[in-house]
Design an enzyme around this catalytic site. Structure first.
Site, mmCIF file in Angstrom:
data_model
loop_
_atom_site.group_PDB
_atom_site.id
_atom_site.type_symbol
_atom_site.label_atom_id
_atom_site.label_comp_id
_atom_site.label_asym_id
_atom_site.label_seq_id
_atom_site.Cartn_x
_atom_site.Cartn_y
_atom_site.Cartn_z
ATOM 1 N N SER A 189 0.804 -1.221 0.000
ATOM 2 C CA SER A 189 0.000 0.000 0.000
ATOM 3 C C SER A 189 0.837 1.272 0.000
ATOM 4 O O SER A 189 0.312 2.350 -0.275
ATOM 5 C CB SER A 189 -0.932 0.013 1.224
ATOM 6 O OG SER A 189 -1.763 -1.120 1.211
ATOM 7 N N LYS A 229 -8.401 2.657 6.809
ATOM 8 C CA LYS A 229 -7.421 3.696 6.470
ATOM 9 C C LYS A 229 -8.072 5.068 6.422
ATOM 10 O O LYS A 229 -7.491 6.062 6.898
ATOM 11 C CB LYS A 229 -6.775 3.358 5.129
ATOM 12 C CG LYS A 229 -5.923 2.095 5.139
ATOM 13 C CD LYS A 229 -5.397 1.759 3.759
ATOM 14 C CE LYS A 229 -4.554 0.491 3.781
ATOM 15 N NZ LYS A 229 -4.057 0.125 2.439
#
Length: 851
Positions: A742, A785
């Site tokens: 990520s 997130k």
């Protein structure tokens, strides 16, 4: 046998000095050797010798070997025993030593000590004739009356012992087979005697003297055994008199007590058999129980297996084979209960209501197998308890964290000592119904050990096609688990075996938003803490703005556990003030004690509120209710633990903010880069995994290949970014292990900021995987997130374009406060990360391919 054929020991023997025990001819002794001379004797004579003669040594009793080679030998005992070393075992713990197993052969007398070092050697004279052990029996006339008397006492002593013991039976045979001359030495070494008495027997060289000294020892041992048997018999008689007086039963004299005890045991077995026959267990289990009850009736009560069989049958009777609770299928009432117990968690509530709806339409619906996956503190375990409450079922929790033995799940086989059923069967026995709600807590923390894999044992339990006939190793019969509602909890699915994960319906339980935490605090946490600390709303007030301050400045988590602890700390501090105020009110006027709680503390916004820990007015009780504001928070909880440091850390080029997912929820992650003169090396720090290291190499390769396009140069003005330049990438915090794809777009943005000298926007966070061609690929954990970025006060989030569908899971208030920038390639990422975009060199637009 002629005298010339008599067995003789060597005339020169090495001497083993012993002090603690006495070796007699015909007996065996194990002795420890650790003194210098004795150790040297073992090493030089016994371990290196190759003949039978080298294994014959002289054992001298009542003589200590000096601890040093320099010390002189003490006076040696005159009579010793020639012995054959049968076994030598060495060890270095706790200090170097040998253990010898020696068998006595005959007596000898020391004539002369020949040498003392390295071990003593003496010239000896044999005193006993060894051919006695190889000759046939001598006539009884030669043995005389003394040996006959000795033999009679020896037989009497042995027959008083338990002849069923093999060692006693062997000793009885030895009395008939061995020569009478050898018996005094052998029996003296067996019966209870002191070393001094054994030494006297050893010194008795004449056979007649030896018989006379041994007979009193035998008589003493016989009298002791008689006294012991008499004592045991009287104790047994006393125990037989102490019997329980049962109703409607007469107790008579004599041996009726034993019969009554047997009748009581028989009655218990009959009652157990009656329970088995009247129970509703399946036919297969009933056959097994009836077979075991027949074995139990024939089994003596003293056998250990009797108690094991009885425990097994009692467990079979107590299990809820067909006993179940009736479900409450009112969907409206269930929705009210779930909403009252938990705020948010819409997915979980929807799944429970779906089960209730289908259960109304079909009675024999199998229990679903759910797995709640989410960070700690979001209420996975408590919602399982609420589901049981909603359905009206029994609830049982099984903690699986750290379990490494498959027997915890499937039980132990009854062949093992201390065997017991597994935790599934034990839980059913505890709740008493066959359709409870089982919570398998922390299923992702199962460990694989030497005793098997418990995760593999759960495959049968959590498989709807198999658990209708779950077989526990202890029961060894099938039990139907299809009506049990299994709920597993986990922080991550990464550590759950794929086969086990495939059997469960995974429901993600993300972290809470700040607004949801505020609602949870005022609906559930604050009332709970007030009740735990004996406070009332009239004594303490915590406004929502204060709760928001606790959430943003003192906790940064996905769940609410830390928030609950902070609220508990506030309640404890207020409890101290309330208790002190009641004590001070009681002093001036006891009649006004009850009025103190009705006062209020007036804190206006214009004037600074008085801190809860100020000591200026300690002489007066505090005014009620005590208002908790930001000043009180600082006094109680200390300075804020988390600051809004985003803008401060983005005040120079080479810093960008990424978003990461952890089992504890989402986190923001700073990426820092710096360059220096060097040889073109890339340094990565921060405990990075292999995937993240590859992302860093991908990022630098993409930037090098597009350096001219974006006008990126190193310190010397070259488009080769690594030409005489070293790059250092760091990912704080360095003590936390990091891995995953990520961070690809964050690394590219950080390096682009470093080489362009431009600052990344301070309110931008990003996530996404990159390719070598500059594409942005989707990643997981978008909701966690995004919530982490929202907690940190960020306003814009760059996500992969293919992750736009995941934004629907985020609450509408959070989506309204954030701006999402979907990106399909790195050009779009860079344009969104920098103010004014990231310009591309104009001349490159008219570049003609030569292919």
């Amino acid at each position: 046998m002629a005298a010339g054929s008599a067995i003789q020991i060597p005339t020169r023997l090495p001497l083993l000095l012993t002090h603690e025990s006495v070796l007699l001819p015909g007996s065996t002794m194990r002795t420890s050797v650790d003194s210098p001379r004795n150790m040297q004797l073992v090493r030089s004579r016994l371990l290196k010798g190759t003949s039978l003669r080298s294994t014959i040594i002289g054992v001298i009793p009542n003589t200590s070997d000096p601890t040093s080679d320099c010390d002189d030998l003490p006076n040696l005992h005159r009579i010793g025993t020639a012995a054959l070393a049968v076994q030598v075992v060495g060890s270095n713990w706790p200090k170097p030593h040998y253990t010898l197993l020696v068998t006595g052969l005959c007596r000898f007398q020391i004539l002369q000590l020949l040498k003392e070092k390295p071990y003593p050697v003496a010239e000896v004279q044999q005193l006993d004739r060894l051919e006695q052990f190889t000759n046939g029996h001598k006539s009884e006339e030669e043995l005389g009356e003394l040996s006959e008397q000795f033999y009679k006492y020896a037989v009497q002593l042995v027959e008083m012992l338990d002849m069923s013991v093999p060692a006693v039976a062997k000793l009885r045979r030895l009395l008939d087979n061995l020569p009478r001359e050898a018996l005094p030495d052998i029996l003296t070494s067996i019966i209870r005697t002191t070393n001094q008495e054994k030494l006297q027997i050893l010194d008795a060289v004449r056979l007649e003297e030896r018989f006379k000294m041994t007979i009193p020892l035998l008589v003493r041992q016989i009298e002791g055994l008689k006294l012991l048997q008499k004592t045991r018999k009287s104790k047994q008689d006393d125990d037989k008199r102490v019997v329980a007086i049962r109703p409607n039963r007469r107790i008579t004299h004599g041996s009726i007590t034993e019969d009554e005890e047997e009748e009581e045991d028989h009655d218990d077995v009959v009652m157990l058999e009656k329970k088995i026959r009247t129970s509703s267990m399946p036919e297969q289990a009933l056959k097994v129980c009836l077979k075991e009850i027949k074995r139990l009736k024939k089994m003596p009560q003293s056998m250990p297996e009797c108690a094991l069989t009885r425990n097994y049958l009692e467990l079979m009777v107590e299990l809820p084979w067909n006993k179940s609770t009736k479900d409450r299928l009112d969907i409206r009432a269930a929705r009210i209960v779930l909403d009252n117990d938990h705020y948010a968690m819409e997915k979980l509530k929807k799944r429970v209501l779906e089960y209730l709806a289908v259960r109304q339409l079909k009675n024999n619906l199998k229990g679903p197998i759910l797995c709640f996956v989410g960070p700690p503190g979001v209420g996975k375990t408590s919602v399982g308890r609420s589901i049981a409450k909603t359905l009206g079922r029994e609830f049982h929790r099984i903690a699986l964290g750290g379990v490494c033995d498959q027997s915890n799940i499937r039980g132990h086989r009854r062949t093992y000592v201390g065997s017991m059923p597994g935790r599934i069967i034990n839980g059913l026995k505890t709740v008493g119904v066959n359709n409870p709600v089982f919570l398998l807590d922390e299923v992702d923390k199962l460990a694989k050990g030497l005793q098997g894999d418990p995760a593999a044992a759960l495959l049968e339990v959590l498989d709807p096609e198999q658990n209708h006939s779950f077989t526990d190793h202890y029961l060894n019969v099938a039990f139907d688990l299809s009506q049990v509602l299994f709920i597993a909890t986990a922080n991550t699915t990464a550590t759950i075996p794929p086969a086990l994960l495939d059997r469960m319906e995974v429901i993600q339980v993300p972290g809470y938003t700040q607004e949801e935490k505020i609602e949870i605090a005022h609906r559930h946490l604050i009332p709970k803490q007030l009740e735990l600390h004996g406070l009332t709303p009239q004594q303490i007030q915590i406004p929502q703005v204060t709760t928001w301050g606790i959430i943003t400045r003192y906790t940064r988590e996905a769940g609410v556990r830390a928030l609950d602890r902070k609220l508990g700390a506030i309640c404890r501090a207020v409890a101290v003030k309330v208790a002190e105020g009641q004590h001070k009110e009681a002093k001036p006027d006891r009649a006004d004690v009850g009025e103190g709680e009705d006062c209020k503390e007036h804190i206006t916004e214009d004037a600074k509120p008085e801190s809860i820990s100020d000591t200026a007015d300690l002489s007066l009780p505090p005014e009620m209710p005590i208002l908790i504001d930001f000043h009180a928070l600082k006094d109680i909880l200390g300075p804020p633990m988390y600051d809004m440091e985003v803008s401060e850390r983005l005040n120079q080029p080479g810093v960008a903010i990424g978003l990461a997912w952890t089992p504890l929820g989402g986190e923001i992650m700073f990426v820092e880069a710096s360059r220096m003169d060097g040889e073109g090396q890339l340094t990565l720090t921060g405990q990075l995994g292999d995937v993240m290291k590859e992302s860093a190499h991908l990022a630098i390769s993409w930037l090098r290949s597009n350096a001219k396009r974006y006008q990126l140069t190193n310190a010397s003005g070259s488009f080769d970014l690594l030409d005489n330049t070293d790059i250092h990438l760091h990912f704080p915090a360095g003590a936390v292990t990091k891995d995953g794809p990520s961070a690809g777009v964050t690394i590219v943005t950080c390096l682009a900021s470093l080489f362009s000298g431009r600052l990344v926007c301070s309110d931008v966070a990003m996530t996404g995987e990159i390719t070598l061609r500059g594409l942005v690929l989707p990643v997981g954990g978008i909701k966690d997130k995004v919530l982490a970025a929202h907690r940190a006060g960020l306003k814009r989030i760059i996500i992969p374009q293919r992750n736009e569908k995941d934004l629907e899971e985020i609450a509408a208030p959070v989506r309204q406060e954030l701006t999402f920038v979907p990106a399909a390639c790195l050009d779009e990422v860079l344009n969104a990360a920098f103010d004014g975009g990231f310009a591309v060199r104009a001349s490159l637009e008219h570049f003609n391919s030569k292919l």
